[in-house]
Design an enzyme around this catalytic site. Structure first.
Site, short mmCIF file in Angstrom:
data_model
loop_
_atom_site.label_atom_id
_atom_site.label_comp_id
_atom_site.label_asym_id
_atom_site.label_seq_id
_atom_site.Cartn_x
_atom_site.Cartn_y
_atom_site.Cartn_z
N SER A 47 0.85 -1.21 0.00
CA SER A 47 0.00 0.00 0.00
C SER A 47 0.87 1.25 0.00
O SER A 47 2.11 1.15 0.00
CB SER A 47 -0.94 0.01 1.22
OG SER A 47 -0.21 0.27 2.40
N ASP A 97 7.24 -10.21 7.09
CA ASP A 97 7.25 -9.29 8.22
C ASP A 97 8.70 -8.85 8.36
O ASP A 97 9.57 -9.68 8.69
CB ASP A 97 6.76 -10.01 9.48
CG ASP A 97 6.69 -9.06 10.67
OD1 ASP A 97 7.41 -8.05 10.68
OD2 ASP A 97 5.90 -9.34 11.60
N SER A 189 13.39 7.43 4.55
CA SER A 189 13.38 8.07 5.88
C SER A 189 12.13 8.94 5.92
O SER A 189 11.06 8.49 5.50
CB SER A 189 14.68 8.86 6.10
OG SER A 189 14.65 9.50 7.33
N TYR A 203 9.16 7.17 16.50
CA TYR A 203 9.18 7.32 15.04
C TYR A 203 10.33 8.26 14.64
O TYR A 203 11.07 7.96 13.70
CB TYR A 203 7.83 7.89 14.57
CG TYR A 203 7.69 7.92 13.06
CD1 TYR A 203 7.40 6.76 12.34
CD2 TYR A 203 7.85 9.11 12.35
CE1 TYR A 203 7.27 6.78 10.96
CE2 TYR A 203 7.73 9.14 10.96
CZ TYR A 203 7.43 7.97 10.27
OH TYR A 203 7.33 8.00 8.90
N LYS A 207 13.47 7.24 12.22
CA LYS A 207 13.73 7.88 10.92
C LYS A 207 15.07 8.62 10.92
O LYS A 207 15.74 8.71 9.89
CB LYS A 207 12.56 8.79 10.53
CG LYS A 207 11.28 8.01 10.22
CD LYS A 207 11.50 7.00 9.08
CE LYS A 207 10.26 6.21 8.73
NZ LYS A 207 10.46 5.25 7.64
N VAL A 236 2.24 12.88 3.97
CA VAL A 236 1.45 12.58 2.78
C VAL A 236 0.33 11.67 3.23
O VAL A 236 0.56 10.76 4.05
CB VAL A 236 2.31 11.85 1.71
CG1 VAL A 236 1.46 11.49 0.50
CG2 VAL A 236 3.51 12.69 1.30
N THR A 238 -1.56 8.70 3.50
CA THR A 238 -1.56 7.26 3.19
C THR A 238 -2.13 6.59 4.43
O THR A 238 -2.42 7.25 5.43
CB THR A 238 -0.14 6.72 2.96
OG1 THR A 238 0.58 6.84 4.19
CG2 THR A 238 0.60 7.43 1.85
#
Ligand SMILES: NC(=O)c1ccc[n+]([C@@H]2O[C@H](COP(=O)([O-])OP(=O)(O)OC[C@H]3O[C@@H](n4cnc5c(N)ncnc54)[C@H](O)[C@@H]3O)[C@@H](O)[C@H]2O)c1
Length: 373
Positions: A47, A97, A189, A203, A207, A236, A238
């Site tokens: 996705s 995974d 990243s 997070y 990154k 973005v 998603t």
């Protein structure tokens, strides 16, 4: 090393030793011709960005191997790619995974076995998650109980351990690709790899770590003939972004999936781009007056662009890494380069010795033959 530099001068350039290409001219057109016939493995490909890359690159003739935990979406996308007009038909999905080393090994083996060239040309380490349930990392509670649990570091497992596994396997498999074919590792990243994202500590850490992986690896991946590049998208829409994130961004600007696809396609299709990083943000109108051009890698005499305006979503980041390095980095890369040259000489000497030995044996054989007759 220029004569004027002493061992105490920290301003040494290592760009040539790291074989990094010049900063990317994001205004220049690029050809997608190189995509045809490439076997590209994409983790997290079912996705979002991964799926958008897959559709775009398959339409240009690339063979796509998708790995993901969302089996239904992955299988469906692989079938869709096979039916695309202009597609090679060689598109496959494998359950993977990325936290599992054995799943990743199986995915790379699957890619080699189904690839029409029995090899992998490019790898995209795309799988990544945001997990709001771990947001309490910065607010530890109840740790004074008997046997308090450690914080769940699932985001790090997917976004960092998973990417390290993918990169490690990529360096091994890409190196096996014959000369003349591409060997490309593209890392994903985020803007959270450059700037802090408060409230998303894990997070942000993951990154930033991917950015560290890129910045270190681009100095040495030339040894495997692998070009490593990175993308750092801004927000973005998603499935990654929870509604809370979108709510906070309401009324602001976000990035576009197709701008991310465009930047990724440039990195994927242009084999001259080596060791570069691109940020993809919302498209903005830019007054080019006063913007320094990065065209001169040496950093001397930066050129001012002509005045004008343009729309731009993609920007180079960490463009000056390796232009001025400290003594450790300079000497380490000098050592690797020297070792490579020596291995080259040893190889040449071995080859010459082999030729000499072969000829000598042949001459002896001839001599024996004469004696018998
Ligand atoms: N969307 C954004 O705003 C944004 C911004 C910057 C960076 N990114 C990064 O881009 C990458 C792709 O994200 P996206 O926005 O396309 O999100 P997405 O959720 O649409 O895609 C991520 C994919 O990774 C898969 N995945 C999740 N855990 C996995 C695991 N353990 N193993 C294998 N696959 C797994 C998901 O099933 C999904 O298909 C991520 O690394 C993300 O951090 C996204």
């Amino acid at each position: 090393m220029p004569d004027t530099m002493s061992a105490h001068d920290p301003s040494w350039s290592a760009v040539d030793m790291a074989k990094i290409s010049s900063p990317v001219n994001v205004d220049a057109p690029y050809s997608t011709a190189n995509l045809a016939g490439k076997t590209i493995l994409i983790t997290g490909g079912a996705s979002g960005f991964g799926a958008a890359f897959a559709r775009h690159w398959a339409a240009h003739g690339a063979h796509i191997i998708l790995g993901d935990v969302n089996d239904a979406a992955g299988e469906q996308l692989a079938a869709e790619l096979r039916s695309l007009s202009g597609s090679s038909g060689h598109h496959h999905y494998g359950h993977c995974d990325v936290r599992s080393w054995s799943d990743q090994v199986a995915l790379f083996k699957l890619a080699v076995s189904v690839s029409p060239t029995s090899s992998i040309d490019a790898v995209v380490a795309g799988a990544g998650i945001v997990d709001l349930s771990t947001n309490h990392f910065d607010l530890p509670r109840g740790l004074d109980k008997d046997d308090p649990p450690p914080p769940p570091l699932n985001v790090l497992s997917v976004n960092l351990t998973g990417v390290m596994y993918t990169s490690h396997l990529a360096l091994f498999y890409l190196r096996r690709n014959p000369e003349g074919r591409d060997r490309h590792l593209m890392l994903i990243s985020s803007i959270a790899g450059i700037a802090p994202l408060p409230g998303q500590t894990e997070y942000t850490v993951s990154k930033h770590a991917v950015m560290g992986l890129f910045r270190a690896m681009r100095g040495t991946s030339w040894r495997q003939g692998v070009r490593v590049n990175v993308l750092a998208p801004y927000f973005v829409e998603t499935s990654l972004l929870p509604w809370q994130g979108m709510a906070l961004l309401a009324g602001g600007v976000v990035g576009e999936v197709m701008d991310v696809v465009d930047a990724a396609t440039r990195l994927m299709a242009d084999h001259e781009i080596v060791g570069r990083g691109l940020v993809v943000g919302p498209k903005g109108v830019v007054d080019t007056q006063g913007i320094d051009s990065l065209e001169e890698e040496g950093g001397e005499g930066l050129v001012k662009r002509d005045r004008g305006v343009k729309e731009q979503a993609v920007w180079e980041i960490f463009a000056h890494d390796y232009q001025r390095v400290d003594v450790f980095v300079w000497r380490y890369l000098a050592m690797l380069n020297a070792a490579k040259r020596i291995r080259g000489w040893v190889g040449t000497v071995k080859d010459l010795f082999g030729i000499w030995k072969g000829r000598r044996a042949a001459a002896k054989g001839k001599g024996k033959g004469k004696a018998v007759s």
